[in-house]
Design an enzyme around this catalytic site. Structure first.
Site, PDB file in Angstrom:
ATOM      1  CG  HIS A  68      65.484  70.418 -14.864  1.00 43.49           C
ATOM      2  ND1 HIS A  68      66.276  69.222 -15.205  1.00 43.49           N
ATOM      3  CD2 HIS A  68      65.067  70.765 -13.545  1.00 43.49           C
ATOM      4  CE1 HIS A  68      65.844  68.646 -13.989  1.00 43.49           C
ATOM      5  NE2 HIS A  68      64.984  69.062 -13.188  1.00 43.49           N
ATOM      6  CB  CYS A 176      59.483  55.413 -12.696  1.00 45.71           C
ATOM      7  SG  CYS A 176      59.344  57.599 -13.191  1.00 45.71           S
TER       8      CYS A 176
END
Length: 693
Positions: A68, A176
């Protein structure tokens, strides 16, 4: 933003492609985007895809990849899909990729929507039933129907997990380090498993786009239990009044969600203690204990390091710039930059250079106190900041004037410049140990010393008693410990001084100095070697010891970065993303502390590897006679290096620079190879074998 709507004209769906490598896919995507006028520049699109992959692989595991980017070269945002035969994508699970979702956003959508799209895709693309159906679709229409089906199902699950009843069987929070993939994968797995077990759940995500689906205090109190699935420290104050809390990594939530939910149902969780009362965001009323103290130590260490590193980077580079400015201005003004007079005052011959040098010293001088303060802050909250800063200042030599009674014994030892030892302190290791001590002592003072005071005294306890009496008690006791560390450093420096005066022991001196610089990355052993190196150049003379010290100190972060390039499978995606490039900068700038987060995470592999790399670099540097007069700067002062194997000054400088890089590269290579060896053939300490560094 709907996933289906981004496959605008059904012309970016490729179900039968003959692509053989990651590079083939990225070139193919770039060409299609350009030909179909979604993007304006094919070459730039390919370059953007490649740049993102060079940062870290977009292989999410489970046979899925999501390359991406977002850039103004895109005329409009779109998604691409390609179904391929097994392609090596260097995925986090080391499995080949079969399904590739390409995300190409315009600059505006990049800023506003790309995280949303990635998180939506992450919620269903790795479902086994989705992949099973994806493997059999035969047309663009079937593909889009499949996307719509699973996107709607996911939205229903989110709606179920976001009801307004204020009561859920289970609540959870996921976070995370990067705040993208694992945060949302953990969320989705927990939601799926809860639904399969006929349970209601609400999951708060703390990701790159901030906190989403935030849990209220009432929801937490009414739930049967809380799952905290995190890979970094978060604020846990609002969870304090639930007695059934299971704290795990996001990996466990992703791969074993049923096991975690069963722990909650079987009431196997425990209560956590935090610095603030639940629901009282403005209160410093302590609610501290030693429960979970050991677990907090590791995360608090990473917290302190994250705050400290900017000071190290800034100070080291500004210090080096001071040397460079002094050198340039000295040359332009016609001074002999090789003269003893110039070198004895190197860094201070020019007023601008001196200003840079002093600012750099401020940055470096604050690093150790900041480290200690924010480690203790992560353990006990704001009550740890003041004593943390004080202990850190003592560790960095801030009270050297109070050690005057040690001067006679240090002088009698025969060490050069005995007064300098009073400023040695205990460095980063002293700050770390001191911060843990601060955390423990704040708990003792809060809970046991002042714990029985009437509630009306809570304000004065937190504002006066603990900050004043607690800090002075902690400072005085740590001041005593620092005396022991000063004498430990003295013994090490005396040993090095003995070898410095024996030319035939140069190789051994290099090995010893190199090992010391790499063993504790700024701690007392490292500091002893560095102090020794700087003492050898106090008269403006180049020193073999100083060169060995600097080169070896550059090796640990460079070795880690080289390992990430050579042996990607040994590292997690997050580690590579955070460290591959930054550690090159740290290493070249002589900031060995950049290796601390990785070394503290897996010391059994990294400490031996750092030592081997440092020892090899130091030995080669000393054998080749590399010497330097600058006490800091890394690659920024490499042009000052010389080799004493040559008489001609020009040749000595040229070969000195060449030998410098040879020693540095071989040392980093030795470190990277040692990391690979210790992962492939781990030393058995009767503990569970780790897969990754």
């Amino acid at each position: 933003m709907k996933i289906k709507s981004l496959f605008k004209n059904k012309d970016t769906i490729f179900l039968n492609t003959n692509l053989e490598s990651k590079d083939d896919v990225l070139k193919f995507f770039a060409k299609e985007l350009f030909l179909k006028k979604y993007g304006a520049d094919e070459e730039k699109i390919y370059k953007l895809f490649k740049e993102r992959e060079n940062q870290s692989s977009t292989g999410f595991g489970n046979n899925i990849a999501m390359p991406h980017f977002g850039d103004e070269t895109m005329n409009e945002s779109t998604l691409l899909f390609a179904r391929v035969n097994d392609i090596d994508w260097n995925s986090i699970d080391n499995q080949p990729v079969k399904y590739i979702f390409g995300i190409a956003f315009s600059k505006n959508d990049r800023e506003n929507s790309h995280i949303e799209v990635i998180s939506k895709l992450a919620k269903f693309i790795d479902k086994e039933e989705f992949k099973k159906e994806l493997s059999t679709v035969n047309s663009s229409e079937e593909f889009l129907s499949l996307i719509q089906k699973f996107e709607e199902e996911t939205q229903e699950q989110i709606s179920v997990s976001s009801n307004n009843n204020k009561e859920y069987d289970i609540v959870a929070v996921t976070a995370c380090p990067t705040g993208i993939a694992h945060t949302y994968l953990a969320e989705q797995k927990l939601i799926e498993q809860a639904k399969a077990m006929n349970l209601t759940i609400k999951v708060e995500t703390q990701g790159a786009e901030g906190i989403k689906n935030s849990l209220s205090i009432e929801e937490i109190k009414n739930a049967k239990g809380v799952i905290i699935a995190i890979d970094r420290e978060i604020e846990k104050g609002k969870f304090a009044h639930n007695d059934n809390i299971v704290e795990i990594s996001t990996q466990k939530a992703i791969h074993k969600p049923e096991e975690q939910i069963k722990k909650i149902l079987e009431n196997k969780g425990q209560k956590i203690k935090v610095a603030k009362k639940l629901g009282d965001q403005n209160s410093d009323q302590d609610e501290l204990s030693f429960a979970g103290f050991g677990k907090k130590m590791h995360r608090s260490l990473l917290n302190g390091i994250s705050y400290m590193l900017p000071f190290i980077v800034f100070g080291g580079i500004i210090l080096a710039l001071g040397f460079i400015i002094d050198l340039i201005t000295g040359s332009l003004s016609g001074k002999d930059i090789n003269s003893a007079e110039f070198l004895s005052n190197f860094g201070f011959n020019n007023s601008i250079a001196k200003l840079f040098f002093e600012i750099g010293k401020i940055g470096l001088g604050l690093a150790v106190p900041v480290l200690a303060a924010y480690i203790s802050f992560a353990i006990v909250g704001r009550q740890g900041l003041l004593p943390g800063f004080v202990v850190g200042s003592i560790a960095s030599g801030g009270v050297k004037g109070t050690y005057g009674f040690l001067l006679d014994s240090i002088t009698n030892s025969g060490v050069q410049k005995p007064g300098d030892f009073l400023g040695t302190g205990s460095g980063f290791v002293g700050a770390i140990l001191g911060a843990f001590y601060v955390g423990a002592m704040v708990i003792v003072f809060s809970k046991y010393v002042f714990g029985n005071l009437p509630k009306t005294f809570n304000g004065i306890k937190n504002i006066l008693f603990i900050p004043l009496l607690g800090t002075i008690a902690i400072a005085l006791s740590f001041w005593l410990v620092n005396i022991v560390l000063i004498y430990i450093n003295l013994g090490l420096v005396l040993l090095l001084q003995l070898m410095q005066n024996k030319p035939y022991l140069a190789w051994l001196l290099g090995v010893v100095l190199g090992s010391m610089m790499a063993v504790d990355l700024g701690g007392p052993i490292n500091k002893a070697a560095y102090i020794f190196g700087t003492l050898t150049i106090v008269n403006g003379n180049s020193s073999v010891s100083m060169a060995a010290v600097m080169i070896a100190g550059m090796v640990p972060p460079l070795g880690i970065s080289l390992s990430m390039i050579m042996h990607k499978k040994l590292w997690t995606k997050e580690e590579i993303e955070a460290g591959k490039i930054s550690n090159i900068i740290f290493g070249l700038s002589f900031i060995s502390e950049g290796a601390i987060p990785y070394t503290s995470k897996n010391p059994k592999v990294l400490i031996p590897s750092n030592i081997v790399g440092g020892a090899v670099a130091g030995m080669i540097s000393a054998l080749l006679g590399v010497n330097i007069v600058a006490p800091h700067g890394g690659i920024f002062v490499v042009f000052l290096a010389k080799s004493n194997l040559f008489v001609n000054n020009a040749v000595s400088i040229g070969m000195g620079i060449l030998f410098w890089f040879i020693a540095l590269f071989i040392g980093a290579l030795a470190s990277a190879l040692m990391i690979w060896i210790l992962n492939k053939y781990p030393i058995n300490f009767k503990t569970k074998k780790r897969k990754n560094v």
